[in-house]
Motif scaffolding. Structure first.
Motif, PDB file in Angstrom:
ATOM      1  N   TRP A  15       0.856  -1.179   0.000  1.00  0.00           N
ATOM      2  CA  TRP A  15       0.000   0.000   0.000  1.00  0.00           C
ATOM      3  C   TRP A  15       0.897   1.235   0.000  1.00  0.00           C
ATOM      4  CZ3 TRP A  15      -5.126   0.608  -0.740  1.00  0.00           C
ATOM      5  CH2 TRP A  15      -5.687   1.850  -0.437  1.00  0.00           C
ATOM      6  N   ASP A  16       1.548   1.455  -1.109  1.00  0.00           N
ATOM      7  CA  ASP A  16       2.452   2.592  -1.235  1.00  0.00           C
ATOM      8  C   ASP A  16       2.226   3.253  -2.587  1.00  0.00           C
ATOM      9  OD1 ASP A  16       3.717   0.919  -3.081  1.00  0.00           O
ATOM     10  OD2 ASP A  16       5.220   0.253  -1.635  1.00  0.00           O
ATOM     11  N   ARG A  17       2.956   4.321  -2.852  1.00  0.00           N
ATOM     12  CA  ARG A  17       2.747   5.073  -4.078  1.00  0.00           C
ATOM     13  C   ARG A  17       3.101   4.261  -5.325  1.00  0.00           C
ATOM     14  NH1 ARG A  17      -0.299   9.573  -3.766  1.00  0.00           N
ATOM     15  NH2 ARG A  17       0.967  10.778  -5.231  1.00  0.00           N
ATOM     16  N   ALA A  18       4.120   3.411  -5.218  1.00  0.00           N
ATOM     17  CA  ALA A  18       4.506   2.604  -6.366  1.00  0.00           C
ATOM     18  C   ALA A  18       3.406   1.610  -6.723  1.00  0.00           C
ATOM     19  CB  ALA A  18       5.809   1.869  -6.071  1.00  0.00           C
ATOM     20  N   ALA A  19       2.856   0.945  -5.706  1.00  0.00           N
ATOM     21  CA  ALA A  19       1.769   0.002  -5.960  1.00  0.00           C
ATOM     22  C   ALA A  19       0.536   0.733  -6.472  1.00  0.00           C
ATOM     23  CB  ALA A  19       1.440  -0.770  -4.693  1.00  0.00           C
ATOM     24  N   ALA A  20       0.268   1.908  -5.913  1.00  0.00           N
ATOM     25  CA  ALA A  20      -0.877   2.692  -6.369  1.00  0.00           C
ATOM     26  C   ALA A  20      -0.705   3.127  -7.818  1.00  0.00           C
ATOM     27  CB  ALA A  20      -1.062   3.908  -5.469  1.00  0.00           C
ATOM     28  N   ARG A  21       0.527   3.464  -8.184  1.00  0.00           N
ATOM     29  CA  ARG A  21       0.782   3.868  -9.566  1.00  0.00           C
ATOM     30  C   ARG A  21       0.452   2.723 -10.524  1.00  0.00           C
ATOM     31  NH1 ARG A  21       5.833   4.636  -9.038  1.00  0.00           N
ATOM     32  NH2 ARG A  21       5.500   6.704  -8.163  1.00  0.00           N
ATOM     33  N   GLY A  22       0.945   1.550 -10.225  1.00  0.00           N
ATOM     34  CA  GLY A  22       0.641   0.409 -11.074  1.00  0.00           C
ATOM     35  C   GLY A  22      -0.825   0.031 -11.029  1.00  0.00           C
ATOM     36  N   GLY A  23      -1.432   0.132  -9.850  1.00  0.00           N
ATOM     37  CA  GLY A  23      -2.833  -0.233  -9.699  1.00  0.00           C
ATOM     38  C   GLY A  23      -3.755   0.674 -10.488  1.00  0.00           C
ATOM     39  N   MET A  24      -3.492   1.971 -10.468  1.00  0.00           N
ATOM     40  CA  MET A  24      -4.360   2.881 -11.208  1.00  0.00           C
ATOM     41  C   MET A  24      -4.134   2.787 -12.710  1.00  0.00           C
ATOM     42  SD  MET A  24      -6.244   3.896  -8.893  1.00  0.00           S
ATOM     43  CE  MET A  24      -7.282   4.974  -9.888  1.00  0.00           C
ATOM     44  N   ALA A  25      -2.916   2.453 -13.116  1.00  0.00           N
ATOM     45  CA  ALA A  25      -2.670   2.223 -14.537  1.00  0.00           C
ATOM     46  C   ALA A  25      -3.409   0.974 -15.013  1.00  0.00           C
ATOM     47  CB  ALA A  25      -1.173   2.081 -14.808  1.00  0.00           C
ATOM     48  N   ALA A  26      -3.582   0.011 -14.097  1.00  0.00           N
ATOM     49  CA  ALA A  26      -4.252  -1.248 -14.441  1.00  0.00           C
ATOM     50  C   ALA A  26      -5.753  -1.187 -14.217  1.00  0.00           C
ATOM     51  CB  ALA A  26      -3.659  -2.386 -13.609  1.00  0.00           C
ATOM     52  N   ALA A  27      -6.292  -0.048 -13.804  1.00  0.00           N
ATOM     53  CA  ALA A  27      -7.726   0.055 -13.516  1.00  0.00           C
ATOM     54  C   ALA A  27      -8.606  -0.387 -14.676  1.00  0.00           C
ATOM     55  CB  ALA A  27      -8.076   1.486 -13.094  1.00  0.00           C
ATOM     56  N   PRO A  28      -8.275  -0.060 -15.942  1.00  0.00           N
ATOM     57  CA  PRO A  28      -9.129  -0.542 -17.032  1.00  0.00           C
ATOM     58  C   PRO A  28      -9.203  -2.062 -17.124  1.00  0.00           C
ATOM     59  CG  PRO A  28      -7.826   1.316 -17.784  1.00  0.00           C
ATOM     60  CD  PRO A  28      -7.300   0.944 -16.427  1.00  0.00           C
ATOM     61  N   LEU A  29      -8.178  -2.775 -16.663  1.00  0.00           N
ATOM     62  CA  LEU A  29      -8.253  -4.235 -16.640  1.00  0.00           C
ATOM     63  C   LEU A  29      -9.336  -4.695 -15.673  1.00  0.00           C
ATOM     64  CD1 LEU A  29      -4.466  -5.227 -16.666  1.00  0.00           C
ATOM     65  CD2 LEU A  29      -6.102  -5.301 -18.575  1.00  0.00           C
ATOM     66  N   VAL A  30      -9.496  -3.970 -14.572  1.00  0.00           N
ATOM     67  CA  VAL A  30     -10.602  -4.251 -13.661  1.00  0.00           C
ATOM     68  C   VAL A  30     -11.921  -4.054 -14.395  1.00  0.00           C
ATOM     69  CG1 VAL A  30     -11.718  -3.575 -11.501  1.00  0.00           C
ATOM     70  CG2 VAL A  30      -9.226  -3.567 -11.672  1.00  0.00           C
ATOM     71  N   GLY A  31     -11.978  -3.014 -15.222  1.00  0.00           N
ATOM     72  CA  GLY A  31     -13.177  -2.768 -16.012  1.00  0.00           C
ATOM     73  C   GLY A  31     -13.481  -3.908 -16.973  1.00  0.00           C
ATOM     74  N   VAL A  32     -12.437  -4.507 -17.547  1.00  0.00           N
ATOM     75  CA  VAL A  32     -12.649  -5.641 -18.454  1.00  0.00           C
ATOM     76  C   VAL A  32     -13.322  -6.796 -17.722  1.00  0.00           C
ATOM     77  CG1 VAL A  32     -11.496  -7.407 -19.835  1.00  0.00           C
ATOM     78  CG2 VAL A  32     -10.729  -5.033 -19.965  1.00  0.00           C
ATOM     79  N   VAL A  33     -12.818  -7.103 -16.516  1.00  0.00           N
ATOM     80  CA  VAL A  33     -13.366  -8.228 -15.749  1.00  0.00           C
ATOM     81  C   VAL A  33     -14.802  -7.932 -15.318  1.00  0.00           C
ATOM     82  CG1 VAL A  33     -13.122  -9.566 -13.621  1.00  0.00           C
ATOM     83  CG2 VAL A  33     -11.101  -8.965 -14.968  1.00  0.00           C
ATOM     84  N   ILE A  34     -15.023  -6.740 -14.772  1.00  0.00           N
ATOM     85  CA  ILE A  34     -16.368  -6.385 -14.321  1.00  0.00           C
ATOM     86  C   ILE A  34     -17.324  -6.302 -15.505  1.00  0.00           C
ATOM     87  CG2 ILE A  34     -17.762  -4.528 -13.320  1.00  0.00           C
ATOM     88  CD1 ILE A  34     -15.478  -3.982 -11.411  1.00  0.00           C
ATOM     89  N   GLY A  35     -16.879  -5.684 -16.590  1.00  0.00           N
ATOM     90  CA  GLY A  35     -17.726  -5.561 -17.769  1.00  0.00           C
ATOM     91  C   GLY A  35     -18.054  -6.900 -18.392  1.00  0.00           C
ATOM     92  N   ALA A  36     -17.078  -7.800 -18.404  1.00  0.00           N
ATOM     93  CA  ALA A  36     -17.329  -9.129 -18.953  1.00  0.00           C
ATOM     94  C   ALA A  36     -18.350  -9.880 -18.104  1.00  0.00           C
ATOM     95  CB  ALA A  36     -16.024  -9.918 -19.036  1.00  0.00           C
ATOM     96  N   GLY A  37     -18.236  -9.722 -16.783  1.00  0.00           N
ATOM     97  CA  GLY A  37     -19.231 -10.360 -15.919  1.00  0.00           C
ATOM     98  C   GLY A  37     -20.617  -9.796 -16.143  1.00  0.00           C
ATOM     99  N   ALA A  38     -20.686  -8.466 -16.249  1.00  0.00           N
ATOM    100  CA  ALA A  38     -21.982  -7.821 -16.488  1.00  0.00           C
ATOM    101  C   ALA A  38     -22.549  -8.226 -17.836  1.00  0.00           C
ATOM    102  CB  ALA A  38     -21.820  -6.306 -16.416  1.00  0.00           C
ATOM    103  N   GLY A  39     -21.696  -8.189 -18.868  1.00  0.00           N
ATOM    104  CA  GLY A  39     -22.155  -8.548 -20.198  1.00  0.00           C
ATOM    105  C   GLY A  39     -22.604  -9.993 -20.295  1.00  0.00           C
TER     106      GLY A  39
END
Length: 270
Positions: free
Chosen positions: A37-61
């Motif tokens: 839970w640091d800035r480096a992990a947050a940087r990578g996590g927010m860059a990867a946020a659209p991948l979360v969207g892929v998983v959630i969107g695929a489930g919804a779809g």
């Protein structure tokens, strides 16, 4: 392969894992253990946020497509599809949308508006905004499923990805946190602006590729859907920065829902 050569690759894999755990651990209810839970992990996590969207969107779809294939109406398929992101995020982004609406509509000074947003109850502005946004999402997805389950599925994924792309953009440098604590402060300004915009552009490009499998100019509609979504979120972000002095976790949620709704509305006009 010797240890010297394997070392950097192993380190890269760890960094990727930390980023994905941060993204899914903070943006969903998926039971992952956030190891950093640091800035480096947050940087990578927010860059990867659209991948979360892929998983959630695929489930919804998939839920919407399953209902559609079972003989349900396009409207019922849309209701099922809209329910999935709410479940997978425990309503986190919807709550942020309602709280942000209450803060913006309060007319109070920034500090008092932020206090209103921290309350557990939802005020009239939040109720009206939440109701209208959910109705818009259901109506838009119903129109999309009316063109077949494949287009409905694609639209659900595109909307979810566009919403998370807006969150990535809001985490760019130059966008301050409105207060020192909370998720907003943890991720505010972690991404270089160039990286954030590159991620958003990549999402738009991939949406266009996904649309190339349909007839006509559907690829262009998907591209425009992401572009309109990002623009709508940026307008809201500008308003929140002027009103609150920066972003909070609630603002991130509001940006996600705003962008997702805007994308679905564009896609519904096929």
């Amino acid at each position: 392969m010797d240890e010297a050569a394997a070392g950097p690759q192993a380190e890269a894999r760890v960094r990727t894992g930390d980023a994905l755990r941060f993204a899914f651990g903070t943006l969903t209810v998926v039971p992952v253990r956030v190891t950093r839970w640091d800035r480096a992990a947050a940087r990578g996590g927010m860059a990867a946020a659209p991948l979360v969207g892929v998983v959630i969107g695929a489930g919804a779809g998939a839920v919407g497509a399953g209902l559609h294939a079972a003989g349900a109406s396009a409207l019922l398929a849309a209701v099922g599809a809209v329910a999935v992101p709410a479940v997978l995020t425990r309503g986190l982004h919807l709550d942020g949308l309602a709280d942000t609406a209450d803060g913006l509509g309060s007319g109070k000074p920034p500090a008092q508006a932020l206090d209103i947003m921290k309350r557990s109850d939802i005020g009239p502005f939040g109720v009206v905004t939440l109701t209208l946004v959910l109705l818009a999402q259901v109506a838009a997805l119903a129109a999309c499923y009316g063109h077949g389950w494949v287009y409905g599925f694609t639209s659900a994924v595109a909307g979810a990805v566009a919403g998370r792309a807006a969150m990535t953009l809001a985490a760019r440098r130059g966008v301050p946190a409105a207060r020192p604590g909370g998720l907003g402060a943890a991720v505010a300004g972690v991404l270089p602006a160039r990286t954030a915009w590159a991620v958003a552009a990549g999402c738009a490009g991939l949406a266009a590729v996904a649309g190339s499998g349909f007839h006509g100019l559907t690829w262009l509609r998907l591209l425009l859907a992401v572009a309109v979504a990002v623009t709508a979120a940026e307008v809201l972000l500008r308003r929140c920065r002027a009103r609150f002095g920066g972003v909070t976790g609630d603002v991130f949620g509001a940006l996600c829902e705003t962008a997702a709704t805007a994308a679905l509305l564009v896609l519904s006009l096929r």
